[in-house]
Design an enzyme around this catalytic site. Structure first.
Site, PDB file in Angstrom:
ATOM      1  N   GLY A 169      -6.319  -3.409  16.026  1.00 41.55           N
ATOM      2  CA  GLY A 169      -5.206  -3.284  15.099  1.00 41.55           C
ATOM      3  C   GLY A 169      -5.638  -2.715  13.762  1.00 41.55           C
ATOM      4  O   GLY A 169      -6.828  -2.552  13.495  1.00 41.55           O
ATOM      5  N   ARG A 212      -7.257  -9.317  26.158  1.00 41.55           N
ATOM      6  CA  ARG A 212      -7.049 -10.770  26.122  1.00 41.55           C
ATOM      7  C   ARG A 212      -5.744 -11.206  26.788  1.00 41.55           C
ATOM      8  O   ARG A 212      -5.345 -12.348  26.671  1.00 41.55           O
ATOM      9  CB  ARG A 212      -7.140 -11.284  24.691  1.00 41.55           C
ATOM     10  CG  ARG A 212      -6.130 -10.675  23.759  1.00 41.55           C
ATOM     11  CD  ARG A 212      -6.254 -11.272  22.370  1.00 41.55           C
ATOM     12  NE  ARG A 212      -5.166 -10.817  21.533  1.00 41.55           N
ATOM     13  CZ  ARG A 212      -4.986 -11.150  20.273  1.00 41.55           C
ATOM     14  NH1 ARG A 212      -5.841 -11.955  19.689  1.00 41.55           N
ATOM     15  NH2 ARG A 212      -3.966 -10.704  19.582  1.00 41.55           N
ATOM     16  N   GLU A 251      -6.481   4.597  24.648  1.00 45.69           N
ATOM     17  CA  GLU A 251      -6.740   6.047  24.533  1.00 45.69           C
ATOM     18  C   GLU A 251      -8.247   6.331  24.585  1.00 45.69           C
ATOM     19  O   GLU A 251      -8.693   7.229  25.307  1.00 45.69           O
ATOM     20  CB  GLU A 251      -6.130   6.597  23.245  1.00 45.69           C
ATOM     21  CG  GLU A 251      -4.608   6.656  23.332  1.00 45.69           C
ATOM     22  CD  GLU A 251      -3.928   7.255  22.114  1.00 45.69           C
ATOM     23  OE1 GLU A 251      -2.758   7.651  22.220  1.00 45.69           O
ATOM     24  OE2 GLU A 251      -4.551   7.316  21.031  1.00 45.69           O
ATOM     25  N   THR A 273      -5.290   9.727   7.766  1.00 40.11           N
ATOM     26  CA  THR A 273      -5.807   9.246   9.051  1.00 40.11           C
ATOM     27  C   THR A 273      -5.482  10.218  10.167  1.00 40.11           C
ATOM     28  O   THR A 273      -6.340  10.571  10.978  1.00 40.11           O
ATOM     29  CB  THR A 273      -5.196   7.867   9.385  1.00 40.11           C
ATOM     30  OG1 THR A 273      -5.541   6.961   8.342  1.00 40.11           O
ATOM     31  CG2 THR A 273      -5.717   7.342  10.705  1.00 40.11           C
ATOM     32  N   THR A 284       2.739   8.741  12.635  1.00 42.27           N
ATOM     33  CA  THR A 284       2.748   9.875  11.694  1.00 42.27           C
ATOM     34  C   THR A 284       4.157  10.435  11.431  1.00 42.27           C
ATOM     35  O   THR A 284       4.561  10.565  10.278  1.00 42.27           O
ATOM     36  CB  THR A 284       1.815  10.993  12.222  1.00 42.27           C
ATOM     37  OG1 THR A 284       0.499  10.474  12.195  1.00 42.27           O
ATOM     38  CG2 THR A 284       1.902  12.256  11.397  1.00 42.27           C
ATOM     39  N   GLU A 286      -5.881  12.250  -3.985  1.00 42.46           N
ATOM     40  CA  GLU A 286      -6.534  11.932  -2.709  1.00 42.46           C
ATOM     41  C   GLU A 286      -8.052  11.962  -2.928  1.00 42.46           C
ATOM     42  O   GLU A 286      -8.608  12.995  -3.294  1.00 42.46           O
ATOM     43  CB  GLU A 286      -6.127  12.953  -1.630  1.00 42.46           C
ATOM     44  CG  GLU A 286      -6.846  12.779  -0.306  1.00 42.46           C
ATOM     45  CD  GLU A 286      -6.667  11.385   0.311  1.00 42.46           C
ATOM     46  OE1 GLU A 286      -5.544  11.028   0.661  1.00 42.46           O
ATOM     47  OE2 GLU A 286      -7.678  10.655   0.410  1.00 42.46           O
ATOM     48  N   ILE A 296      -5.122   2.416  20.620  1.00 39.64           N
ATOM     49  CA  ILE A 296      -6.437   3.011  20.365  1.00 39.64           C
ATOM     50  C   ILE A 296      -7.428   2.634  21.457  1.00 39.64           C
ATOM     51  O   ILE A 296      -8.178   3.480  21.956  1.00 39.64           O
ATOM     52  CB  ILE A 296      -6.938   2.609  18.957  1.00 39.64           C
ATOM     53  CG1 ILE A 296      -6.013   3.212  17.893  1.00 39.64           C
ATOM     54  CG2 ILE A 296      -8.386   3.063  18.738  1.00 39.64           C
ATOM     55  CD1 ILE A 296      -6.359   2.860  16.456  1.00 39.64           C
ATOM     56  N   GLY A 333       2.547  11.154   5.152  1.00 40.63           N
ATOM     57  CA  GLY A 333       3.729  10.742   4.391  1.00 40.63           C
ATOM     58  C   GLY A 333       3.693  11.259   2.965  1.00 40.63           C
ATOM     59  O   GLY A 333       4.690  11.783   2.451  1.00 40.63           O
ATOM     60  N   ALA A 358       4.121   7.940  22.234  1.00 35.06           N
ATOM     61  CA  ALA A 358       3.308   8.255  23.413  1.00 35.06           C
ATOM     62  C   ALA A 358       1.937   7.623  23.279  1.00 35.06           C
ATOM     63  O   ALA A 358       1.434   7.449  22.171  1.00 35.06           O
ATOM     64  CB  ALA A 358       3.153   9.762  23.557  1.00 35.06           C
ATOM     65  N   CYS A 382      -4.743  10.995  15.053  1.00 33.85           N
ATOM     66  CA  CYS A 382      -4.021  11.794  16.055  1.00 33.85           C
ATOM     67  C   CYS A 382      -4.714  13.102  16.438  1.00 33.85           C
ATOM     68  O   CYS A 382      -4.878  13.386  17.630  1.00 33.85           O
ATOM     69  CB  CYS A 382      -2.627  12.170  15.555  1.00 33.85           C
ATOM     70  SG  CYS A 382      -1.843  10.948  14.520  1.00 33.85           S
TER      71      CYS A 382
HETATM   72  P1  NDP Z   1      -2.530  -2.198  18.551  1.00 34.46           P
HETATM   73  O1  NDP Z   1      -1.789  -3.173  17.723  1.00 34.46           O
HETATM   74  O2  NDP Z   1      -1.795  -1.134  19.257  1.00 34.46           O
HETATM   75  O3  NDP Z   1      -3.396  -2.985  19.629  1.00 34.46           O
HETATM   76  C1  NDP Z   1      -4.330  -3.950  19.261  1.00 34.46           C
HETATM   77  C2  NDP Z   1      -4.958  -4.514  20.497  1.00 34.46           C
HETATM   78  O4  NDP Z   1      -6.032  -5.391  20.136  1.00 34.46           O
HETATM   79  C3  NDP Z   1      -4.015  -5.321  21.350  1.00 34.46           C
HETATM   80  O5  NDP Z   1      -4.328  -5.113  22.692  1.00 34.46           O
HETATM   81  C4  NDP Z   1      -4.341  -6.760  20.920  1.00 34.46           C
HETATM   82  O6  NDP Z   1      -4.101  -7.678  21.945  1.00 34.46           O
HETATM   83  C5  NDP Z   1      -5.833  -6.683  20.712  1.00 34.46           C
HETATM   84  N1  NDP Z   1      -6.344  -7.664  19.770  1.00 34.46           N
HETATM   85  C6  NDP Z   1      -5.857  -7.987  18.549  1.00 34.46           C
HETATM   86  N2  NDP Z   1      -6.643  -8.910  17.947  1.00 34.46           N
HETATM   87  C7  NDP Z   1      -7.640  -9.182  18.816  1.00 34.46           C
HETATM   88  C8  NDP Z   1      -8.758 -10.044  18.779  1.00 34.46           C
HETATM   89  N3  NDP Z   1      -9.017 -10.811  17.719  1.00 34.46           N
HETATM   90  N4  NDP Z   1      -9.565 -10.075  19.869  1.00 34.46           N
HETATM   91  C9  NDP Z   1      -9.308  -9.282  20.940  1.00 34.46           C
HETATM   92  N5  NDP Z   1      -8.286  -8.428  21.024  1.00 34.46           N
HETATM   93  C10 NDP Z   1      -7.452  -8.387  19.971  1.00 34.46           C
HETATM   94  O7  NDP Z   1      -3.628  -1.598  17.562  1.00 34.46           O
HETATM   95  P2  NDP Z   1      -4.536  -0.323  17.656  1.00 34.46           P
HETATM   96  O8  NDP Z   1      -5.711  -0.626  16.815  1.00 34.46           O
HETATM   97  O9  NDP Z   1      -4.748   0.081  19.069  1.00 34.46           O
HETATM   98  O10 NDP Z   1      -3.642   0.794  16.976  1.00 34.46           O
HETATM   99  C11 NDP Z   1      -3.100   0.567  15.674  1.00 34.46           C
HETATM  100  C12 NDP Z   1      -1.820   1.324  15.500  1.00 34.46           C
HETATM  101  O11 NDP Z   1      -2.089   2.698  15.307  1.00 34.46           O
HETATM  102  C13 NDP Z   1      -0.873   1.301  16.673  1.00 34.46           C
HETATM  103  O12 NDP Z   1      -0.117   0.136  16.732  1.00 34.46           O
HETATM  104  C14 NDP Z   1      -0.025   2.522  16.413  1.00 34.46           C
HETATM  105  O13 NDP Z   1       0.975   2.202  15.491  1.00 34.46           O
HETATM  106  C15 NDP Z   1      -1.007   3.483  15.782  1.00 34.46           C
HETATM  107  N6  NDP Z   1      -1.515   4.448  16.780  1.00 34.46           N
HETATM  108  C16 NDP Z   1      -0.653   5.294  17.411  1.00 34.46           C
HETATM  109  C17 NDP Z   1      -1.114   6.190  18.341  1.00 34.46           C
HETATM  110  C18 NDP Z   1      -0.151   7.099  19.035  1.00 34.46           C
HETATM  111  O14 NDP Z   1       0.964   7.278  18.563  1.00 34.46           O
HETATM  112  N7  NDP Z   1      -0.522   7.681  20.190  1.00 34.46           N
HETATM  113  C19 NDP Z   1      -2.516   6.294  18.691  1.00 34.46           C
HETATM  114  C20 NDP Z   1      -3.335   5.344  17.993  1.00 34.46           C
HETATM  115  C21 NDP Z   1      -2.846   4.472  17.073  1.00 34.46           C
HETATM  116  P3  NDP Z   1      -2.660  -8.365  22.119  1.00 34.46           P
HETATM  117  O15 NDP Z   1      -1.824  -7.393  22.837  1.00 34.46           O
HETATM  118  O16 NDP Z   1      -3.009  -9.557  22.903  1.00 34.46           O
HETATM  119  O17 NDP Z   1      -2.186  -8.679  20.740  1.00 34.46           O
END
Ligand code: NDP
Length: 448
Positions: free
Chosen positions: A262, A197, A180, A41, A310, A34, A177, A15, A340, A47
């Site tokens: 997350g 969960r 993937e 990231t 991104t 920077e 994440i 960005g 995706a 990515c």
């Molecule tokens: P996400 O928000 O996508 O997923 C988080 C996962 O962790 C969910 O399954 C959530 O479960 C679980 N979770 C959350 N808190 C806990 C906890 N305390 N204990 C156990 N499980 C938990 O986050 P990510 O980290 O995977 O990715 C972050 C962001 O990065 C994405 O939302 C996206 O915006 C971006 N990203 C995009 C990609 C792409 O475009 N291909 C690739 C990678 C990242 P629940 O569903 O129950 O909440």
């Protein structure tokens, strides 16, 4: 009042760089700060290295499939360190490309962290510079859950730094994440145990997608365990133990635990309080012009926690620059943004999922078209892999509200479909389009 700069950008990720270059293109005097590698990231810890790993993970399946097509078996082994070195070389090349792009755009680069001192003053490299406008584009970081033994776990940032391949990896989280990396590591030959969960992975995606990807990843060898209570991580002489409580009562020995639960905006130590920039739910609060509570300070990308992708950060950055420096008032449109998941099988989606459409318009007002089939390629691959395509349509207007696909090249296919949705395409427009045969994509125009 004259300032050293018209725009000072904090953070040279997707960005920040896009905004800085666009603003400089309009003649603005721009600086960017920077403290880490250029590209943020996406380029360094997200990515790009992830997608390179995805490619690496696909080869064993291709070696397998080749036999069905008449090729003799491939005797191959995988070297983790070679892959990591190759990824780092590619990232270094991209860092150089970004440096070059900033230079040719006339953007001044400070290779350090910047701090806001007041509305128009930035501290950098132990000195202060002044600026008319500030753009904050500092991104986010992976959060870790509060569980016993969390200090032994790693995040996605560390996955690209591992010196050796974990033979068995446990992954906490069923989001982008977690899914993937589960597929990548499984493809590369690690044993993978994924802890989720809920009943299904990928919350936020269409239920048909969630079910199909979960079933496919299990079929591909990933063990998915639904845990109600968070696990305990314990260090052992050989690695780590993942201790599951509640109904499971099982101890799983692993070499690494990846937490992917997350990400959060990365807004500490920025000096936001010095300028009175408002924070909401841990993110920088902005209006649709990416303007913060201070009229001359703006923020784009993951630090605003809108849609953390991104291309969204890039678009937000360019819309900001067009509005503030290009004389073209423009806001970013968040409708029909394709996304995706680079899982195996791949997922891509644009627009509303079926449940969202039902909620918004009522179940009777929605028509769903779906096909699940074995693509031509797998006729000889010897693998029982399927593809699913799905359209969600508003019955009254015939407008396509959502398109979803699980299968090879899903992302490449949905990008074109996203243009159609953005233009307001109807199902009849899809029907009137001649299919490209034989392809997976043609199924989108033959759904009945
Ligand atoms: P996400 O928000 O996508 O997923 C988080 C996962 O962790 C969910 O399954 C959530 O479960 C679980 N979770 C959350 N808190 C806990 C906890 N305390 N204990 C156990 N499980 C938990 O986050 P990510 O980290 O995977 O990715 C972050 C962001 O990065 C994405 O939302 C996206 O915006 C971006 N990203 C995009 C990609 C792409 O475009 N291909 C690739 C990678 C990242 P629940 O569903 O129950 O909440």
């Amino acid at each position: 009042m004259s300032y050293n700069y018209d725009l000072f950008v904090i953070g040279a990720g997707s960005g920040g760089i896009a905004a800085a270059r666009r603003a400089a293109g309009f003649g603005a005097k721009v600086a960017i700060a920077e403290g880490n590698r250029l590209g943020g990231t996406c380029v360094n810890r997200g990515c790009i290295p992830k997608k390179l790993m995805v490619y690496a993970s696909h080869f064993p399946a291709l070696f397998h499939d080749a036999k069905g097509y008449g090729w003799s078996g491939v005797e191959s082994s995988f070297n983790w360190q070679t892959m990591i070195t190759g990824i780092n070389n590619e990232l270094a090349r991209l860092n150089g490309v970004y440096r070059q792009m900033l230079e040719t755009s006339g953007v001044e680069l400070f290779s350090s962290y910047a701090k806001i001192i007041d509305l128009h003053t930035i501290e950098i490299d132990n000195r202060q510079v002044t600026t008319d406008k500030i753009l904050i584009a500092v991104g986010g970081y992976p959060v870790k859950p509060d569980i016993p033994g969390i200090e032994y776990t790693i995040t996605s940032d560390d996955m690209f730094l591992l010196q050796s391949q974990p033979k068995h990896i446990a992954i906490m989280g069923g989001g982008y994440i977690g899914v993937e990396f589960a597929c990548i590591m499984n493809g590369l030959g690690s044993q993978v145990t994924q802890l989720i969960r809920r009943d299904l992975i990928l919350r936020g995606f269409d239920d048909d997608i969630r079910t199909m990807v979960q079933e496919s990843t299990i079929q591909n060898g990933i063990r998915i365990i639904k845990v109600n209570d968070p696990p305990v991580i314990e260090k052992t002489p050989d690695g780590l133990n993942v201790i599951l409580g509640d109904t499971h009562q099982e101890t799983i020995p692993v070499d690494a635990v990846l937490t992917a639960v997350g990400r959060k905006p990365n807004i500490k130590n920025l000096g936001l309080e010095n300028a009175g920039v408002e924070i909401k739910n841990g993110a920088i609060a902005v209006n649709r012009y990416s303007q913060t509570s201070q009229p001359n300070i703006f923020a784009v990308g993951d630090c605003t926690d809108r849609m953390n992708l991104t291309p969204v950060a890039i678009n937000e950055g360019r819309a900001f620059a067009d509005t503030e420096f290009g004389g073209k008032s423009r806001t970013m449109s968040y409708d029909n943004i394709p996304t995706a998941v680079f899982s195996t099988p791949e997922v891509a989606t644009v627009g509303l999922r079926e449940s969202e459409a039902n909620e918004k318009f009522g179940e009777e007002a929605i028509k769903v078209y779906r096909a699940k089939f074995k693509p031509t390629y797998h006729g000889m691959s010897g693998r029982d892999a399927r593809v699913m395509v799905k359209l969600v349509v508003e019955a009254k207007t015939d407008k396509v509200l959502g398109a979803h696909i699980v299968g090879e090249n899903a992302a490449e296919i949905i990008q074109g479909i996203a243009i159609a949705l953005k233009m307001g395409a109807k199902k009849s427009d899809f029907d009137a389009t001649v299919g490209l045969h034989p392809s997976i994509a043609e199924e989108f125009v033959t759904l009945r």
